[in-house]
Write a protein that holds these residues in place. Structure first.
Motif, PDB file in Angstrom:
ATOM      1  N   PHE A  47       0.808  -1.226   0.000  1.00  0.00           N
ATOM      2  CA  PHE A  47       0.000   0.000   0.000  1.00  0.00           C
ATOM      3  C   PHE A  47       0.840   1.274   0.000  1.00  0.00           C
ATOM      4  O   PHE A  47       0.277   2.369   0.010  1.00  0.00           O
ATOM      5  N   ASP A  48       2.188   1.149   0.016  1.00  0.00           N
ATOM      6  CA  ASP A  48       3.062   2.327   0.071  1.00  0.00           C
ATOM      7  C   ASP A  48       2.615   3.228   1.224  1.00  0.00           C
ATOM      8  O   ASP A  48       2.552   2.777   2.348  1.00  0.00           O
ATOM      9  N   ASP A  49       2.288   4.508   0.930  1.00  0.00           N
ATOM     10  CA  ASP A  49       1.835   5.387   2.013  1.00  0.00           C
ATOM     11  C   ASP A  49       0.323   5.563   2.008  1.00  0.00           C
ATOM     12  O   ASP A  49      -0.208   6.438   2.691  1.00  0.00           O
ATOM     13  N   ALA A  50      -0.370   4.723   1.228  1.00  0.00           N
ATOM     14  CA  ALA A  50      -1.825   4.798   1.174  1.00  0.00           C
ATOM     15  C   ALA A  50      -2.454   3.894   2.231  1.00  0.00           C
ATOM     16  O   ALA A  50      -1.778   3.072   2.856  1.00  0.00           O
ATOM     17  N   LEU A  51      -3.756   4.055   2.396  1.00  0.00           N
ATOM     18  CA  LEU A  51      -4.521   3.214   3.306  1.00  0.00           C
ATOM     19  C   LEU A  51      -5.559   2.425   2.519  1.00  0.00           C
ATOM     20  O   LEU A  51      -6.042   2.890   1.484  1.00  0.00           O
ATOM     21  N   PRO A  52      -5.935   1.246   2.980  1.00  0.00           N
ATOM     22  CA  PRO A  52      -6.994   0.486   2.302  1.00  0.00           C
ATOM     23  C   PRO A  52      -8.353   1.134   2.516  1.00  0.00           C
ATOM     24  O   PRO A  52      -8.546   1.920   3.454  1.00  0.00           O
ATOM     25  N   GLN A  53      -9.294   0.806   1.631  1.00  0.00           N
ATOM     26  CA  GLN A  53     -10.661   1.298   1.802  1.00  0.00           C
ATOM     27  C   GLN A  53     -11.346   0.626   2.978  1.00  0.00           C
ATOM     28  O   GLN A  53     -12.235   1.200   3.613  1.00  0.00           O
ATOM     29  N   ALA A  54     -10.956  -0.602   3.259  1.00  0.00           N
ATOM     30  CA  ALA A  54     -11.546  -1.354   4.373  1.00  0.00           C
ATOM     31  C   ALA A  54     -10.635  -2.534   4.676  1.00  0.00           C
ATOM     32  O   ALA A  54      -9.763  -2.890   3.877  1.00  0.00           O
ATOM     33  N   VAL A  55     -10.837  -3.126   5.828  1.00  0.00           N
ATOM     34  CA  VAL A  55     -10.044  -4.284   6.255  1.00  0.00           C
ATOM     35  C   VAL A  55     -10.985  -5.367   6.754  1.00  0.00           C
ATOM     36  O   VAL A  55     -11.878  -5.093   7.565  1.00  0.00           O
ATOM     37  N   ILE A  56     -10.800  -6.590   6.265  1.00  0.00           N
ATOM     38  CA  ILE A  56     -11.470  -7.768   6.822  1.00  0.00           C
ATOM     39  C   ILE A  56     -10.427  -8.527   7.630  1.00  0.00           C
ATOM     40  O   ILE A  56      -9.399  -8.938   7.089  1.00  0.00           O
ATOM     41  N   VAL A  57     -10.673  -8.725   8.907  1.00  0.00           N
ATOM     42  CA  VAL A  57      -9.740  -9.466   9.748  1.00  0.00           C
ATOM     43  C   VAL A  57     -10.113 -10.944   9.686  1.00  0.00           C
ATOM     44  O   VAL A  57     -11.115 -11.364  10.266  1.00  0.00           O
ATOM     45  N   VAL A  83     -10.805   3.901   8.730  1.00  0.00           N
ATOM     46  CA  VAL A  83     -10.893   2.742   7.849  1.00  0.00           C
ATOM     47  C   VAL A  83     -11.815   1.710   8.504  1.00  0.00           C
ATOM     48  O   VAL A  83     -11.565   1.290   9.638  1.00  0.00           O
ATOM     49  N   PRO A  84     -12.884   1.271   7.838  1.00  0.00           N
ATOM     50  CA  PRO A  84     -13.752   0.249   8.419  1.00  0.00           C
ATOM     51  C   PRO A  84     -12.974  -1.054   8.643  1.00  0.00           C
ATOM     52  O   PRO A  84     -12.391  -1.602   7.699  1.00  0.00           O
ATOM     53  N   VAL A  85     -12.939  -1.514   9.877  1.00  0.00           N
ATOM     54  CA  VAL A  85     -12.251  -2.769  10.232  1.00  0.00           C
ATOM     55  C   VAL A  85     -13.310  -3.769  10.664  1.00  0.00           C
ATOM     56  O   VAL A  85     -14.081  -3.527  11.580  1.00  0.00           O
ATOM     57  N   TYR A  86     -13.321  -4.918  10.005  1.00  0.00           N
ATOM     58  CA  TYR A  86     -14.406  -5.904  10.100  1.00  0.00           C
ATOM     59  C   TYR A  86     -13.783  -7.253  10.506  1.00  0.00           C
ATOM     60  O   TYR A  86     -13.151  -7.885   9.673  1.00  0.00           O
ATOM     61  N   ASN A  87     -13.856  -7.672  11.770  1.00  0.00           N
ATOM     62  CA  ASN A  87     -14.445  -7.073  12.959  1.00  0.00           C
ATOM     63  C   ASN A  87     -13.540  -5.970  13.532  1.00  0.00           C
ATOM     64  O   ASN A  87     -12.324  -5.971  13.292  1.00  0.00           O
TER      65      ASN A  87
END
Length: 313
Positions: A47-57, A83-87
């Motif tokens: 992701f370099d210096d970017a962030l993901p749109q969301a994360v699924i754990v 960032v939405p983190v699921y869960n």
């Protein structure tokens, strides 16, 4: 987020692709906190210096207390950045710690077997002796264990007294987490796993085994199970009590009545639940349900990410 790129990751990637997104499998242990490379202080592989749109754990690998703390810290940082983190990391902490799970289920009035957690070996031994005197056994579980690993019986077992296993080991970490053993109501014995997604139970299975441990990973077989209102309602309540977006809820019957198993009890709630065994006995694909709930509910609730302002020197 997963430590193993396998069946679950591929199913999630396929479901994301069907919604026009790309899923990257990232190991939390490879994520770093580095305040010199990005304004947000995180470095995620790919992701370099970017962030993901969301994360699924999908999984949080075991490690030292310090390692796990850092991995959860990355999830907390992502969550704080919008960032939405699921869960969510807080819900994962509540579910991965069996003692925290037990307290929250009990406070919510959800039926569970009597449970104790203590750092005192002497107190743990007194509990085991007291249960044995009443003809009962207790299940000794690692506080952070999963997949049925490290479970042991103590107390009155097969007509004899079984002492508590040594607690000062890496398996138990000096902690006694004890749960009253529920004898099987049939032969072979079974329990239920119910998958809850977005607050709604979506499927169930029976996990059947002649051994008292009913995890698929320990050799139990999965059987089809209709999702009854009783199973669905109790699993949904347990998931809500822990604030989980999705969960695998393990339930067992305490007794056998004229109409079948009764007095349902919640044994555990898994916040990083696997569903491969359940998928084998269900026709509906489950990964799209997770992805759709993430996109249509969780991401929609969050809105644009990044709530923390970028500070320039």
């Amino acid at each position: 987020m997963t430590d193993t790129v396998g069946w679950h990751c591929r199913r999630l990637q396929d479901a994301l692709q069907a919604r026009g997104m790309v899923g990257h499998c990232v190991d939390l242990s490879a994520c770093r906190i580095d305040t010199t490379v990005s304004w947000h202080g995180l470095q995620l592989p790919g992701f370099d210096d970017a962030l993901p749109q969301a994360v699924i754990v999908r999984a949080v690998a075991g490690g030292t207390f310090e390692q796990v703390t850092k991995r959860l810290g990355v999830l907390h940082a992502l969550n704080d950045l919008g960032v939405p983190v699921y869960n969510s990391p807080r819900a994962i902490e509540h579910s991965v710690d069996k003692s925290a799970t037990s307290v929250r289920l009990h406070a919510a009035g959800i039926p569970t077997p009597p449970t104790w957690a203590t750092e005192s070996p002497a107190e743990a031994e007194r509990i085991v002796v007291r249960e044995a005197a009443a003809g009962r056994a207790v299940v000794v579980k690692p506080l952070f264990g999963s997949q049925g690993k490290g479970l042991a019986l103590a107390g009155w077992v097969n007509g004899a007294y079984q002492a508590l296993p040594p607690l000062a080991t890496s398996l138990y970490g000096g902690m006694a987490y004890l749960q009253r053993y529920l004898p099987p109501v049939s032969e072979p014995g079974f329990d239920w796993r119910v998958l809850v997604i977005g607050g709604q139970a979506v499927g169930a299975m029976r996990r059947v085994s002649r051994h008292w441990v009913h995890n698929i990973a320990q050799g139990a077989r999965a059987e089809r199970q209709p999702l009854t209102p009783e199973l669905a309602e109790l699993a949904e309540r347990a998931t809500a009590a822990l604030g989980l977006d999705y969960a695998g809820v393990d339930l067992m019957a305490a007794r056998l009545g004229p109409q079948g198993p009764t007095d349902l009890q919640v044994l555990e709630v898994n916040g990083v639940a696997a569903w491969q065994g359940l998928q084998q006995v269900m026709d509906q694909p489950l990964a799209p349900l997770i992805v759709n709930d993430l996109i249509d509910r969780k991401m929609a609730q969050h809105g644009p990410a990044i709530r923390i302002a970028r500070h320039r020197p």
